[in-house]
Motif scaffolding. Structure first.
Motif, PDB file in Angstrom:
ATOM      1  N   LEU A  46       0.833  -1.197   0.000  1.00 66.02           N
ATOM      2  CA  LEU A  46       0.000   0.000   0.000  1.00 66.02           C
ATOM      3  C   LEU A  46       0.867   1.246   0.000  1.00 66.02           C
ATOM      4  O   LEU A  46       1.847   1.325   0.764  1.00 66.02           O
ATOM      5  CB  LEU A  46      -0.899   0.014   1.240  1.00 66.02           C
ATOM      6  CG  LEU A  46      -1.799  -1.201   1.440  1.00 66.02           C
ATOM      7  CD1 LEU A  46      -2.469  -1.153   2.808  1.00 66.02           C
ATOM      8  CD2 LEU A  46      -2.830  -1.296   0.345  1.00 66.02           C
ATOM      9  N   CYS A  68      -4.878   5.825  -1.739  1.00 67.37           N
ATOM     10  CA  CYS A  68      -4.126   4.639  -1.312  1.00 67.37           C
ATOM     11  C   CYS A  68      -4.082   3.697  -2.508  1.00 67.37           C
ATOM     12  O   CYS A  68      -5.121   3.170  -2.916  1.00 67.37           O
ATOM     13  CB  CYS A  68      -4.807   3.984  -0.126  1.00 67.37           C
ATOM     14  SG  CYS A  68      -4.084   2.415   0.378  1.00 67.37           S
ATOM     15  N   ALA A 120      -2.883   0.243  -4.161  1.00 66.21           N
ATOM     16  CA  ALA A 120      -2.526  -1.099  -3.701  1.00 66.21           C
ATOM     17  C   ALA A 120      -2.009  -1.946  -4.840  1.00 66.21           C
ATOM     18  O   ALA A 120      -2.438  -1.821  -5.986  1.00 66.21           O
ATOM     19  CB  ALA A 120      -3.753  -1.775  -3.090  1.00 66.21           C
ATOM     20  N   PHE A 148      -6.268  -7.608  -3.459  1.00 67.77           N
ATOM     21  CA  PHE A 148      -6.719  -6.355  -2.838  1.00 67.77           C
ATOM     22  C   PHE A 148      -8.230  -6.261  -2.831  1.00 67.77           C
ATOM     23  O   PHE A 148      -8.845  -5.840  -1.852  1.00 67.77           O
ATOM     24  CB  PHE A 148      -6.120  -5.163  -3.573  1.00 67.77           C
ATOM     25  CG  PHE A 148      -6.725  -3.844  -3.178  1.00 67.77           C
ATOM     26  CD1 PHE A 148      -7.603  -3.172  -4.006  1.00 67.77           C
ATOM     27  CD2 PHE A 148      -6.413  -3.268  -1.953  1.00 67.77           C
ATOM     28  CE1 PHE A 148      -8.158  -1.959  -3.636  1.00 67.77           C
ATOM     29  CE2 PHE A 148      -6.958  -2.048  -1.569  1.00 67.77           C
ATOM     30  CZ  PHE A 148      -7.830  -1.392  -2.419  1.00 67.77           C
ATOM     31  N   TYR A 195     -10.451  -7.532   0.124  1.00 68.98           N
ATOM     32  CA  TYR A 195     -10.253  -7.022   1.470  1.00 68.98           C
ATOM     33  C   TYR A 195     -11.064  -5.757   1.732  1.00 68.98           C
ATOM     34  O   TYR A 195     -11.280  -4.947   0.834  1.00 68.98           O
ATOM     35  CB  TYR A 195      -8.787  -6.657   1.702  1.00 68.98           C
ATOM     36  CG  TYR A 195      -7.851  -7.830   1.812  1.00 68.98           C
ATOM     37  CD1 TYR A 195      -6.899  -8.073   0.826  1.00 68.98           C
ATOM     38  CD2 TYR A 195      -7.897  -8.676   2.913  1.00 68.98           C
ATOM     39  CE1 TYR A 195      -6.018  -9.132   0.933  1.00 68.98           C
ATOM     40  CE2 TYR A 195      -7.019  -9.741   3.024  1.00 68.98           C
ATOM     41  CZ  TYR A 195      -6.086  -9.959   2.037  1.00 68.98           C
ATOM     42  OH  TYR A 195      -5.213 -11.012   2.155  1.00 68.98           O
ATOM     43  N   THR A 199     -10.972  -2.061   3.405  1.00 71.79           N
ATOM     44  CA  THR A 199      -9.897  -1.072   3.496  1.00 71.79           C
ATOM     45  C   THR A 199     -10.300   0.020   4.474  1.00 71.79           C
ATOM     46  O   THR A 199     -11.466   0.412   4.529  1.00 71.79           O
ATOM     47  CB  THR A 199      -9.611  -0.448   2.120  1.00 71.79           C
ATOM     48  OG1 THR A 199      -9.334  -1.485   1.192  1.00 71.79           O
ATOM     49  CG2 THR A 199      -8.411   0.479   2.196  1.00 71.79           C
ATOM     50  N   ASN A 253     -13.834   3.156   7.187  1.00 74.72           N
ATOM     51  CA  ASN A 253     -13.678   1.803   6.653  1.00 74.72           C
ATOM     52  C   ASN A 253     -14.647   1.620   5.506  1.00 74.72           C
ATOM     53  O   ASN A 253     -15.775   2.125   5.544  1.00 74.72           O
ATOM     54  CB  ASN A 253     -13.962   0.799   7.778  1.00 74.72           C
ATOM     55  CG  ASN A 253     -14.251  -0.607   7.275  1.00 74.72           C
ATOM     56  OD1 ASN A 253     -15.333  -0.866   6.749  1.00 74.72           O
ATOM     57  ND2 ASN A 253     -13.301  -1.502   7.432  1.00 74.72           N
ATOM     58  N   TRP A 262     -15.101  -4.613   0.946  1.00 73.11           N
ATOM     59  CA  TRP A 262     -14.426  -4.942  -0.308  1.00 73.11           C
ATOM     60  C   TRP A 262     -15.283  -4.602  -1.516  1.00 73.11           C
ATOM     61  O   TRP A 262     -14.787  -4.261  -2.582  1.00 73.11           O
ATOM     62  CB  TRP A 262     -14.045  -6.419  -0.335  1.00 73.11           C
ATOM     63  CG  TRP A 262     -15.219  -7.354  -0.380  1.00 73.11           C
ATOM     64  CD1 TRP A 262     -15.868  -7.919   0.677  1.00 73.11           C
ATOM     65  CD2 TRP A 262     -15.882  -7.842  -1.553  1.00 73.11           C
ATOM     66  NE1 TRP A 262     -16.896  -8.711   0.242  1.00 73.11           N
ATOM     67  CE2 TRP A 262     -16.938  -8.683  -1.118  1.00 73.11           C
ATOM     68  CE3 TRP A 262     -15.709  -7.636  -2.927  1.00 73.11           C
ATOM     69  CZ2 TRP A 262     -17.785  -9.325  -2.016  1.00 73.11           C
ATOM     70  CZ3 TRP A 262     -16.557  -8.278  -3.813  1.00 73.11           C
ATOM     71  CH2 TRP A 262     -17.589  -9.108  -3.338  1.00 73.11           C
ATOM     72  N   ARG A 300     -13.808   3.608  -3.028  1.00 69.19           N
ATOM     73  CA  ARG A 300     -12.806   2.721  -3.614  1.00 69.19           C
ATOM     74  C   ARG A 300     -13.119   2.466  -5.078  1.00 69.19           C
ATOM     75  O   ARG A 300     -14.277   2.489  -5.490  1.00 69.19           O
ATOM     76  CB  ARG A 300     -12.709   1.408  -2.835  1.00 69.19           C
ATOM     77  CG  ARG A 300     -13.891   0.489  -2.934  1.00 69.19           C
ATOM     78  CD  ARG A 300     -13.722  -0.703  -1.970  1.00 69.19           C
ATOM     79  NE  ARG A 300     -12.558  -1.503  -2.320  1.00 69.19           N
ATOM     80  CZ  ARG A 300     -11.910  -2.286  -1.448  1.00 69.19           C
ATOM     81  NH1 ARG A 300     -12.314  -2.350  -0.189  1.00 69.19           N
ATOM     82  NH2 ARG A 300     -10.876  -3.001  -1.836  1.00 69.19           N
ATOM     83  N   CYS A 338      -3.285   4.005   5.410  1.00 69.14           N
ATOM     84  CA  CYS A 338      -4.208   3.103   4.739  1.00 69.14           C
ATOM     85  C   CYS A 338      -3.927   1.691   5.231  1.00 69.14           C
ATOM     86  O   CYS A 338      -2.755   1.330   5.454  1.00 69.14           O
ATOM     87  CB  CYS A 338      -3.974   3.215   3.235  1.00 69.14           C
ATOM     88  SG  CYS A 338      -4.935   2.113   2.216  1.00 69.14           S
ATOM     89  N   VAL A 395      -5.486  -2.610   4.970  1.00 68.76           N
ATOM     90  CA  VAL A 395      -6.440  -3.566   4.418  1.00 68.76           C
ATOM     91  C   VAL A 395      -6.442  -4.828   5.267  1.00 68.76           C
ATOM     92  O   VAL A 395      -5.457  -5.169   5.929  1.00 68.76           O
ATOM     93  CB  VAL A 395      -6.141  -3.922   2.947  1.00 68.76           C
ATOM     94  CG1 VAL A 395      -6.181  -2.711   2.075  1.00 68.76           C
ATOM     95  CG2 VAL A 395      -4.825  -4.651   2.805  1.00 68.76           C
ATOM     96  N   TYR A 414      -6.612  -5.422  10.789  1.00 71.06           N
ATOM     97  CA  TYR A 414      -6.018  -5.205   9.467  1.00 71.06           C
ATOM     98  C   TYR A 414      -4.622  -5.805   9.403  1.00 71.06           C
ATOM     99  O   TYR A 414      -3.831  -5.685  10.339  1.00 71.06           O
ATOM    100  CB  TYR A 414      -5.991  -3.708   9.159  1.00 71.06           C
ATOM    101  CG  TYR A 414      -7.387  -3.137   9.175  1.00 71.06           C
ATOM    102  CD1 TYR A 414      -7.956  -2.672  10.360  1.00 71.06           C
ATOM    103  CD2 TYR A 414      -8.178  -3.138   8.030  1.00 71.06           C
ATOM    104  CE1 TYR A 414      -9.263  -2.203  10.397  1.00 71.06           C
ATOM    105  CE2 TYR A 414      -9.469  -2.663   8.053  1.00 71.06           C
ATOM    106  CZ  TYR A 414     -10.011  -2.203   9.237  1.00 71.06           C
ATOM    107  OH  TYR A 414     -11.305  -1.750   9.270  1.00 71.06           O
TER     108      TYR A 414
END
Length: 125
Positions: free
Chosen positions: A4, A22, A24, A29, A32, A34, A50, A53, A72, A96, A98, A112
């Motif tokens: 990350l 962030c 990744a 990824f 997950y 994040t 938060n 996914w 995201r 950041c 995950v 995390y």
């Protein structure tokens, strides 16, 4: 493994805005959740926001609710934190992270598995 890298931090006046990103790497990824955490001067690291996914479940700390927005883009392996109406107390290093937290650990560091190096946000009064 997930790597990350945070970006977008900087110096801003109170009331201003910043957008943190962030990025990744790693094929898993997208499976997950994040989160963003922050650690202010001489303070413990604390939960900020938060996102699940799939992007469907989002939680915010009370201190940032209504001012910050997490999002995201799984196609780009990127998570953003839009920060508006910034206050001097938002000054911190923003991290950041995950992982696969359960509800009980969603706002806890131990929920995390992977962490970035952080990006500094400084809000002047």
């Amino acid at each position: 493994q997930v790597q990350l890298v945070e970006s977008g931090g900087g110096l801003v006046q109170a009331g201003g805005s910043l957008r943190l990103s962030c990025a990744a790497s790693g094929r898993t990824f997208n499976s997950y959740a994040t989160a963003w955490f922050r650690q202010g001067p001489e303070k413990e690291r604390e939960f900020v926001a938060n996102i699940g996914w799939h992007g469907g479940s989002i939680y915010y700390a009370d201190a940032v609710k209504g001012r910050f927005t997490i999002s995201r883009d799984n196609a780009k392996n990127t998570v953003h934190l839009q920060m508006n109406s910034l206050k001097p107390e938002d000054t911190a290093v923003y991290y950041c992270a995950v992982g696969s937290p359960i509800i009980a650990t969603m706002a806890l560091m131990r929920g995390y598995s992977y962490w970035g190096q952080g990006t500094q946000v400084t809000v002047s009064s």
